[in-house]
Every structure is written in C-alpha cells, then in structure tokens.
Scaffold this motif. Structure first.
Motif, PDB file in Angstrom:
ATOM      1  N   LEU A 179       0.828  -1.208   0.000  1.00  0.00           N
ATOM      2  CA  LEU A 179       0.000   0.000   0.000  1.00  0.00           C
ATOM      3  C   LEU A 179       0.869   1.267   0.000  1.00  0.00           C
ATOM      4  CD1 LEU A 179      -2.870  -0.907   2.512  1.00  0.00           C
ATOM      5  CD2 LEU A 179      -3.030  -0.692   0.023  1.00  0.00           C
ATOM      6  N   MET A 180       2.021   1.201   0.669  1.00  0.00           N
ATOM      7  CA  MET A 180       2.943   2.344   0.626  1.00  0.00           C
ATOM      8  C   MET A 180       3.382   2.610  -0.814  1.00  0.00           C
ATOM      9  SD  MET A 180       5.452   1.609   3.888  1.00  0.00           S
ATOM     10  CE  MET A 180       4.862   0.719   5.334  1.00  0.00           C
ATOM     11  N   ALA A 181       3.745   1.539  -1.508  1.00  0.00           N
ATOM     12  CA  ALA A 181       4.193   1.685  -2.894  1.00  0.00           C
ATOM     13  C   ALA A 181       3.070   2.205  -3.781  1.00  0.00           C
ATOM     14  CB  ALA A 181       4.715   0.349  -3.414  1.00  0.00           C
ATOM     15  N   SER A 229       4.668  -2.110 -12.195  1.00  0.00           N
ATOM     16  CA  SER A 229       5.609  -3.110 -12.693  1.00  0.00           C
ATOM     17  C   SER A 229       6.194  -3.823 -11.483  1.00  0.00           C
ATOM     18  CB  SER A 229       6.721  -2.449 -13.503  1.00  0.00           C
ATOM     19  OG  SER A 229       7.546  -1.648 -12.659  1.00  0.00           O
ATOM     20  N   ALA A 230       6.507  -5.107 -11.640  1.00  0.00           N
ATOM     21  CA  ALA A 230       6.994  -5.875 -10.499  1.00  0.00           C
ATOM     22  C   ALA A 230       7.976  -6.938 -10.954  1.00  0.00           C
ATOM     23  CB  ALA A 230       5.822  -6.531  -9.757  1.00  0.00           C
ATOM     24  N   SER A 231       9.004  -7.133 -10.137  1.00  0.00           N
ATOM     25  CA  SER A 231       9.924  -8.248 -10.321  1.00  0.00           C
ATOM     26  C   SER A 231      10.326  -8.743  -8.942  1.00  0.00           C
ATOM     27  CB  SER A 231      11.162  -7.831 -11.126  1.00  0.00           C
ATOM     28  OG  SER A 231      11.877  -6.810 -10.452  1.00  0.00           O
ATOM     29  N   VAL A 232      10.897  -9.933  -8.917  1.00  0.00           N
ATOM     30  CA  VAL A 232      11.196 -10.594  -7.645  1.00  0.00           C
ATOM     31  C   VAL A 232      12.643 -11.063  -7.640  1.00  0.00           C
ATOM     32  CG1 VAL A 232      10.624 -12.553  -6.138  1.00  0.00           C
ATOM     33  CG2 VAL A 232       8.800 -11.363  -7.395  1.00  0.00           C
ATOM     34  N   TRP A 233      13.288 -10.908  -6.501  1.00  0.00           N
ATOM     35  CA  TRP A 233      14.546 -11.575  -6.218  1.00  0.00           C
ATOM     36  C   TRP A 233      14.286 -12.638  -5.164  1.00  0.00           C
ATOM     37  CZ3 TRP A 233      16.687  -6.086  -5.739  1.00  0.00           C
ATOM     38  CH2 TRP A 233      17.391  -5.730  -6.892  1.00  0.00           C
ATOM     39  N   CYS A 234      14.817 -13.813  -5.382  1.00  0.00           N
ATOM     40  CA  CYS A 234      14.664 -14.876  -4.390  1.00  0.00           C
ATOM     41  C   CYS A 234      15.810 -15.862  -4.551  1.00  0.00           C
ATOM     42  CB  CYS A 234      13.326 -15.598  -4.569  1.00  0.00           C
ATOM     43  SG  CYS A 234      12.981 -16.805  -3.263  1.00  0.00           S
ATOM     44  N   ASN A 235      16.516 -16.149  -3.460  1.00  0.00           N
ATOM     45  CA  ASN A 235      17.685 -17.031  -3.555  1.00  0.00           C
ATOM     46  C   ASN A 235      17.321 -18.506  -3.412  1.00  0.00           C
ATOM     47  OD1 ASN A 235      17.090 -17.025  -0.809  1.00  0.00           O
ATOM     48  ND2 ASN A 235      19.232 -16.922  -0.160  1.00  0.00           N
ATOM     49  N   LEU A 363       9.305  -2.746  -7.194  1.00  0.00           N
ATOM     50  CA  LEU A 363       8.090  -2.182  -7.779  1.00  0.00           C
ATOM     51  C   LEU A 363       8.364  -0.846  -8.461  1.00  0.00           C
ATOM     52  CD1 LEU A 363       5.781  -2.852  -4.713  1.00  0.00           C
ATOM     53  CD2 LEU A 363       5.982  -4.253  -6.776  1.00  0.00           C
ATOM     54  N   GLY A 364       7.732  -0.640  -9.601  1.00  0.00           N
ATOM     55  CA  GLY A 364       7.876   0.614 -10.334  1.00  0.00           C
ATOM     56  C   GLY A 364       6.550   1.050 -10.904  1.00  0.00           C
TER      57      GLY A 364
END
Length: 365
Positions: A179-181, A229-235, A363-364
């Motif tokens: 919600l902040m984004a 727009s959204a992308s994820v980093w996950c190890n 997020l963008g």
C-alpha cells in the motif's frame, strides 16, 4: 547565566519532574507513571539539569530505537523561570552527546508547528525539517519533524518521498508495504479493506503459528494487477516457508500455493531472479525510482525470529532507510518511518530461517 549540573534522573527527582512538567506544558504532558518508568530503568538518556542549590531546572529524555542507528528526543523541558539562560542548548548538547556515544547516526524530534522559539533553536543547531504529522498534539496542532545527522552530513540524503502505512493486523506487513508503494507510485489512498484483500491474494495461508505471511511472488502478482511493474529476487527455487511448518497437510497447501505463484508469474511476465541480491542491486533500484520491499528477520529489531516485510525509503553510503509498518510496544508510528539501518546490520537482517531465505519485490510505475 545560571550554572547547572547535568546528571541521569534519580528516583528522588520524581516529584520535581512531575511538578516541572505541569509548569511547562498545558497539554501533552508526560505522566508521573512515564517518568517513573524511565527512572526505574536507570536510563542514561534521561538527563536532568540541576542548579547549584539542587533545584531541578530542566530535563531531556532521549530514547534509542532497538536494532537501528536512530535516537529520538522524546521530550525536553526548561523551568519557565530559568528560560533565556541557554539551558535548552545545554540539554540539547547533552542529548546529542548521549545519542552519539550510543553510536546513533540521527537524532530526531517533533515540535509544534507554532512553537517558533523551539524551531529556531533546532534549526540553529543544524536540524533539518523532513516531515509533518497533522493533528499530532492533543489540541490538534500539527507536528513538524526534524532530524540531525550526528556524525556527518551524507552526500546523498535518504529519499523521503514514500508514504508510511501502519499494518492493521499482526499478519499484513506485506500488504501494508505494498500500500505504501501504491500510494507513492499510483497516488492511491491506503485502505484497510484493500490491505486485507491483498493479503488474501498473496498469503501462504500457513506459517509456524497463526496466519500465514505473504509470498514475494504473491505480492508481485497483486502489485502488477494494480498497475505497477513488479519483479522478484529470491535465492531459493523451491517452496518458501515450508521448513517452518510441521504438519504434512499444511506443507502440501504451502507447496501448492507456491507452484501457483510460480506459474502465474511466468504467465503474467513477472521476472523472478532466482539469485541473491546485493546492496548495489538495492541502490540501483532506488536510484531508478523503484520501491523495494524486503523480507527481514525481526530478531535484531524486537528479539523475535519472525519473517517481516519492510519497505526501503532510501539509501546513502552508510545506511538503508526503512519504513516498518509495525510499531513495537514502546514505539509510536513516527519511530517506524525512514529508520536508518547500517548496511552491515541490514545485510544480517535480510535473511530468514535456517535456509537463510533472502527475497525482495521491486516495484515501479
């Protein structure tokens, strides 16, 4: 000029402190119980100014935020009969010295918008205005928020454009951060109903105990559906959080949801980087105007080993600045906004569980 001695508050000061508070303030007074609490803790940041005849002339109370490099001037008062003798500056000197000795990078404070004398003192001492909180005081006056860098002034100040949202339940930290984004990037007004709907979309359903937290891919999917727009980093590639659940049926549910999130990201074109991310990756995203949500372990904040989503509001060469949507027991919402975390400490905070899960959502607009 009045000569004073500075020392920590003692139990014998309680009556004089309570009386001073009533002489100094008509509203928003610290209670006798509050004074008693800080005296009982033998808090070195509760600083008393005492005259030669042992009359209490004023006090300053500085609080340290656990797990951060942030201190807050919670309250300061000078006896009205002794004003104009630079006692306020002496107390401010002592407050800043205490915060500096405790290795805090910033000292923050709130001041009434109409308290021009205090504002002039703070600005003279190098405090910079960085926020406003409407309707903060009992009489509905606004509070101006000031801060001072105690060590040095960074070349690149924290970006302070990200609105802060408090989570309304113990399990909706992820949705509150999203919600902040949305407020920053889409100018959407935060709404509790949407917070809960976001949780329904992004949750893992189960955790070790209580309600499930939000999956990073679930948050990314929910964000994209709302125009970001959204992308994820996950190890990690396999199901997340499954090691924290013992019940085999619950494990099956978590695994099923994880696969759904993986498939949906692929179908919707949401990039998932199955690798660790670095401080440089965060800096580049922030510099590009992105908002990054990061999962951390709360161990260094409150002593609990729980996964928790925070939003990064900015960075400089020494710190990341975070919005924490969940104020602790001894915190107020102001303590949870633009909190400076040193890069070294943030590196330790951003891994969760035995598997050292590291994950973030970028997020963008």
């Amino acid at each position: 000029m009045c000569s004073v001695t500075l020392r920590p508050a003692l139990p014998a000061d309680l009556d004089a402190l309570t009386a001073l508070e009533h002489r100094c303030f008509d509203l928003d007074r610290l209670s006798r119980r509050s004074f008693q609490k800080w005296i009982k803790r033998r808090h070195e940041g509760f600083i008393i100014a005492e005259t030669a005849d042992r009359t209490l002339a004023g006090y300053a109370l500085v609080l340290l935020q656990p797990g951060t490099r942030l201190a807050r001037l919670y309250s300061i008062a000078v006896d009205p009969s002794l004003r104009g003798q630079k006692l306020g500056e002496k107390l401010m000197d002592a407050a800043e010295r205490y915060a500096h000795e405790e290795r805090r990078l910033y000292l923050r404070l709130e001041v009434r918008k109409d308290n021009h004398c205090a504002i002039a003192l703070y600005e003279k001492r190098g405090y910079r205005l960085f926020g406003l909180t409407p309707d903060y005081y009992e009489d509905h006056q606004d509070a101006l928020r000031y801060q001072k860098r105690l060590h040095y002034q960074p070349a690149n100040d924290a970006r302070l454009h990200l609105p802060w949202v408090q989570q309304s339940t113990p399990f909706t930290c992820g949705p509150a951060c999203l919600l902040m984004a949305l407020a920053a990037l889409k100018d959407r007004t935060p709404d509790t109903t949407e917070e809960l709907l976001l949780w329904r979309e992004a949750t893992t359903i189960y955790m070790t105990a209580g309600h499930g937290g939000c999956h990073p891919m679930g948050l990314a999917i929910a964000a994209q559906r709302r125009g970001l727009s959204a992308s994820v980093w996950c190890n990690q590639k396999g199901p997340l959080f499954v090691d924290s659940v013992r019940d085999p049926d619950k494990k099956t549910v978590i695994t099923t949801l994880h696969q759904y999130f993986v498939d949906t990201c692929k179908k919707d074109g949401i990039k998932v980087n199955y690798q660790d991310f670095t401080a440089n990756d965060l800096d580049r995203a922030i510099a590009a105007g992105k908002i990054v949500l990061v999962m951390i372990s709360t161990w260094r904040l409150d002593g609990r080993k729980a996964p928790h989503w925070i939003a990064i509001s900015g960075s400089d060469e020494e710190c990341f600045y975070i919005h924490d949507p969940d104020p602790g027991e001894d915190q107020v919402p102001l303590d949870c906004q633009h909190v400076p975390i040193t890069r070294e400490k943030f590196e330790k905070m951003r891994k969760y569980g035995q598997a050292k899960l590291r994950t973030a959502v970028v997020l963008g607009p």
